[in-house]
Design a protein around this motif. Structure first.
Motif, PDB file in Angstrom:
ATOM      1  N   UNK A  44       0.852  -1.191   0.000  1.00  0.00           N
ATOM      2  CA  UNK A  44       0.000   0.000   0.000  1.00  0.00           C
ATOM      3  C   UNK A  44       0.887   1.240   0.000  1.00  0.00           C
ATOM      4  N   UNK A  45       0.356   2.397  -0.409  1.00  0.00           N
ATOM      5  CA  UNK A  45       1.191   3.604  -0.505  1.00  0.00           C
ATOM      6  C   UNK A  45       1.719   4.063   0.850  1.00  0.00           C
ATOM      7  N   UNK A  46       2.926   4.584   0.832  1.00  0.00           N
ATOM      8  CA  UNK A  46       3.457   5.209   2.042  1.00  0.00           C
ATOM      9  C   UNK A  46       2.628   6.429   2.412  1.00  0.00           C
ATOM     10  N   UNK A  47       2.168   7.155   1.407  1.00  0.00           N
ATOM     11  CA  UNK A  47       1.282   8.299   1.616  1.00  0.00           C
ATOM     12  C   UNK A  47      -0.167   7.878   1.431  1.00  0.00           C
ATOM     13  N   UNK A  65      -0.033  10.988  13.991  1.00  0.00           N
ATOM     14  CA  UNK A  65       0.298  10.762  12.591  1.00  0.00           C
ATOM     15  C   UNK A  65       1.140  11.916  12.051  1.00  0.00           C
ATOM     16  N   UNK A  66       2.059  11.580  11.168  1.00  0.00           N
ATOM     17  CA  UNK A  66       2.801  12.591  10.433  1.00  0.00           C
ATOM     18  C   UNK A  66       1.929  13.066   9.272  1.00  0.00           C
ATOM     19  N   UNK A  67       1.683  14.365   9.199  1.00  0.00           N
ATOM     20  CA  UNK A  67       0.743  14.908   8.224  1.00  0.00           C
ATOM     21  C   UNK A  67       1.427  15.890   7.269  1.00  0.00           C
ATOM     22  N   UNK A  68       0.901  15.954   6.053  1.00  0.00           N
ATOM     23  CA  UNK A  68       1.347  16.907   5.051  1.00  0.00           C
ATOM     24  C   UNK A  68       0.214  17.110   4.062  1.00  0.00           C
ATOM     25  N   UNK A  69       0.378  18.059   3.144  1.00  0.00           N
ATOM     26  CA  UNK A  69      -0.668  18.342   2.153  1.00  0.00           C
ATOM     27  C   UNK A  69      -0.144  18.041   0.755  1.00  0.00           C
ATOM     28  N   UNK A  70      -1.045  17.620  -0.129  1.00  0.00           N
ATOM     29  CA  UNK A  70      -0.653  17.408  -1.518  1.00  0.00           C
ATOM     30  C   UNK A  70      -0.827  18.713  -2.298  1.00  0.00           C
ATOM     31  N   UNK A  71      -0.653  18.671  -3.627  1.00  0.00           N
ATOM     32  CA  UNK A  71      -0.681  19.876  -4.451  1.00  0.00           C
ATOM     33  C   UNK A  71      -2.049  20.545  -4.457  1.00  0.00           C
ATOM     34  N   UNK A  72      -3.106  19.776  -4.120  1.00  0.00           N
ATOM     35  CA  UNK A  72      -4.459  20.331  -4.097  1.00  0.00           C
ATOM     36  C   UNK A  72      -4.887  20.763  -2.695  1.00  0.00           C
ATOM     37  N   UNK A  73      -3.952  20.703  -1.741  1.00  0.00           N
ATOM     38  CA  UNK A  73      -4.268  21.118  -0.389  1.00  0.00           C
ATOM     39  C   UNK A  73      -4.974  20.065   0.439  1.00  0.00           C
ATOM     40  N   UNK A  74      -5.042  18.822  -0.065  1.00  0.00           N
ATOM     41  CA  UNK A  74      -5.714  17.752   0.681  1.00  0.00           C
ATOM     42  C   UNK A  74      -4.776  17.188   1.747  1.00  0.00           C
ATOM     43  N   UNK A  75      -5.352  16.903   2.906  1.00  0.00           N
ATOM     44  CA  UNK A  75      -4.554  16.414   4.033  1.00  0.00           C
ATOM     45  C   UNK A  75      -4.171  14.960   3.812  1.00  0.00           C
ATOM     46  N   UNK A 106       5.124  -6.285   3.860  1.00  0.00           N
ATOM     47  CA  UNK A 106       6.434  -6.017   4.463  1.00  0.00           C
ATOM     48  C   UNK A 106       6.776  -4.583   4.113  1.00  0.00           C
ATOM     49  N   UNK A 107       6.518  -3.653   5.043  1.00  0.00           N
ATOM     50  CA  UNK A 107       6.700  -2.234   4.738  1.00  0.00           C
ATOM     51  C   UNK A 107       6.805  -1.403   6.014  1.00  0.00           C
ATOM     52  N   UNK A 108       7.217  -0.158   5.854  1.00  0.00           N
ATOM     53  CA  UNK A 108       7.394   0.741   6.986  1.00  0.00           C
ATOM     54  C   UNK A 108       6.079   1.366   7.423  1.00  0.00           C
ATOM     55  N   UNK A 109       5.973   1.648   8.715  1.00  0.00           N
ATOM     56  CA  UNK A 109       4.922   2.506   9.244  1.00  0.00           C
ATOM     57  C   UNK A 109       5.601   3.648   9.988  1.00  0.00           C
ATOM     58  N   UNK A 110       4.875   4.763  10.123  1.00  0.00           N
ATOM     59  CA  UNK A 110       5.436   5.974  10.712  1.00  0.00           C
ATOM     60  C   UNK A 110       4.471   6.505  11.770  1.00  0.00           C
ATOM     61  N   UNK A 111       4.953   6.600  13.001  1.00  0.00           N
ATOM     62  CA  UNK A 111       4.106   7.035  14.103  1.00  0.00           C
ATOM     63  C   UNK A 111       4.837   8.075  14.940  1.00  0.00           C
ATOM     64  N   UNK A 112       4.135   9.125  15.294  1.00  0.00           N
ATOM     65  CA  UNK A 112       4.715  10.152  16.153  1.00  0.00           C
ATOM     66  C   UNK A 112       4.770   9.615  17.574  1.00  0.00           C
TER      67      UNK A 112
END
Length: 395
Positions: A44-47, A65-75, A106-112
């Motif tokens: 599955x996608x990392x994002x 969760x680590x958060x960011x926005x895409x080019x359309x401003x979606x969270x 078999x993949x990474x997860x990211x947690x604050x």
């Protein structure tokens, strides 16, 4: 302004040679096991869009969760969990697939990790999800597969629980949701003093007495008799009967020393709907494996499917590897510039014979021999200007 160009962010770290080799070996062993048991790999996608986790925010609060926005401003978020994206996948692209569906990842997860406490923010996980099966055979398959996964690495123990016993107790208590969550947290942390204080207003209510004793319900077969006696309620008895059947079947497989009962495993009570289990290695305080039944999660994405599975944190397993299969030191191949093509052909032939080989970048044979000595390489092949291949002893 302070620069951070020479360090990694808190909760992350670089992995070097032997660590990577150990991790690769663990992932290969687990992936091979899962594949042989009929599970197929998905990625599955990392994002992911934040909305994927919005309905499941009780399990992964947005502040974790680590958060960011895409080019359309979606969270968007960095994937904090593997199971929830797979639930999305099962309810969308795999919704018409024949059931049951067996998947592994078999993949990474990211947690604050706000307080870190030595925990990583970037975690590499392997795991399986069995989707569309609800009978006891599916829970037996998953718990046995979890035990077999840990067995490949070394000595371990697994602790089993059924969330239905705790739910029967807590639902019998006249308390609001906030107080019930406080009780759950104190049980999960085995905080006896705080648990006694929060249950004191309920006096001798059977459910309160059983909840107070719940962190002590840990051990073998004797735990069931104690739990039956503490709270004789149909839902509680049904959960214990189910758990006991799984426990006895695992003992039949010769796992009586590895498998224990712990009725205080009440983490994420709203997420799990049945059996819960964790896996540990001796000397490691944190669980390296966790899993259970989560029959309500996939319905949040529009397709009701029963499901069960587990995830394994790979790094602790890699550290526990007693014997890492090191490749033999490579053969160093030195050649004059005009013999480069022949050197490449020679390296390919060595590879076909199962030998590792690398090309020397030294300008002279003497420099190549010094390079080999510094790097611990025992064998050096020299290609002469005439095209002859000979092995040279190190000085």
């Amino acid at each position: 302004m302070k620069r951070y160009d020479k360090i990694t962010p808190e909760g992350t770290r670089d992995l070097l040679f032997e660590e990577c080799a150990a991790q690769d070996q663990v992932v290969a062993a687990l992936s091979g096991l899962f594949s042989r048991r009929g599970y197929r790999k998905v990625v599955t996608p990392t994002l992911e869009f934040y909305d994927v986790f919005a309905e499941s925010s009780a399990h992964f609060p947005q502040e974790n969760m680590y958060k960011l926005c895409d080019h359309a401003g979606r969270l968007m978020v960095l994937r904090p969990d593997c199971t929830i994206p797979i639930a999305r996948l099962a309810a969308t692209r795999l919704k018409d697939s024949p059931l049951p569906i067996r998947l592994y990842y078999a993949e990474n997860v990211y947690r604050v990790e706000h307080h870190l406490r030595g925990r990583a923010s970037e975690i590499f996980q392997c795991g399986v999800e069995l989707i569309g099966a609800s009978g006891i055979l599916s829970d037996l398959e998953i718990t046995q597969l979890a035990a077999e996964s840990l067995e490949q690495i070394g000595g371990y123990r697994m602790e089993l629980c059924h969330i239905g016993y705790f739910k029967a107790l807590i639902d019998s208590l006249e308390a609001d949701d906030g107080l019930k969550e406080t009780i759950r947290q104190e049980i999960e942390e085995k905080n006896y003093a705080a648990l006694r204080d929060v249950l004191e207003p309920f006096g001798d209510a059977p459910a309160a007495k059983a909840l107070l004793y719940l962190p002590r319900l840990f051990g073998g077969e004797e735990v069931f008799d104690e739990a039956y006696a503490l709270f004789d309620h149909p839902a509680a008895r049904q959960s214990l009967d189910y758990l006991r059947e799984i426990y006895q079947e695992l003992r039949t497989l010769g796992l009586e020393r590895q498998v224990l009962i712990d009725l205080s495993l009440v983490n994420e009570a709203d997420y799990y709907t049945g059996i819960i289990f964790r896996g540990y290695f001796d000397g490691v305080g944190e669980p390296v494996l966790s899993g259970g039944r989560y029959d309500n999660l996939i319905a949040e994405f529009g397709e009701a499917r029963p499901a069960t599975g587990f995830g394994i944190n790979v790094e602790p397993l890699a550290r526990r590897m007693e014997h890492i299969r090191h490749t033999q030191p490579p053969i160093l191949v030195f050649c004059p510039r005009e013999q480069f093509a022949q050197a490449v052909r020679h390296i390919r032939r060595l590879g076909q014979q199962g030998a590792a080989a690398e090309l020397s970048t030294a300008d002279t044979q003497q420099e190549a021999l010094c390079q080999a000595k510094e790097q611990g390489i025992q064998r050096v092949h020299v290609i002469t200007p005439e095209g002859e291949i000979k092995e040279v002893e190190l000085p």
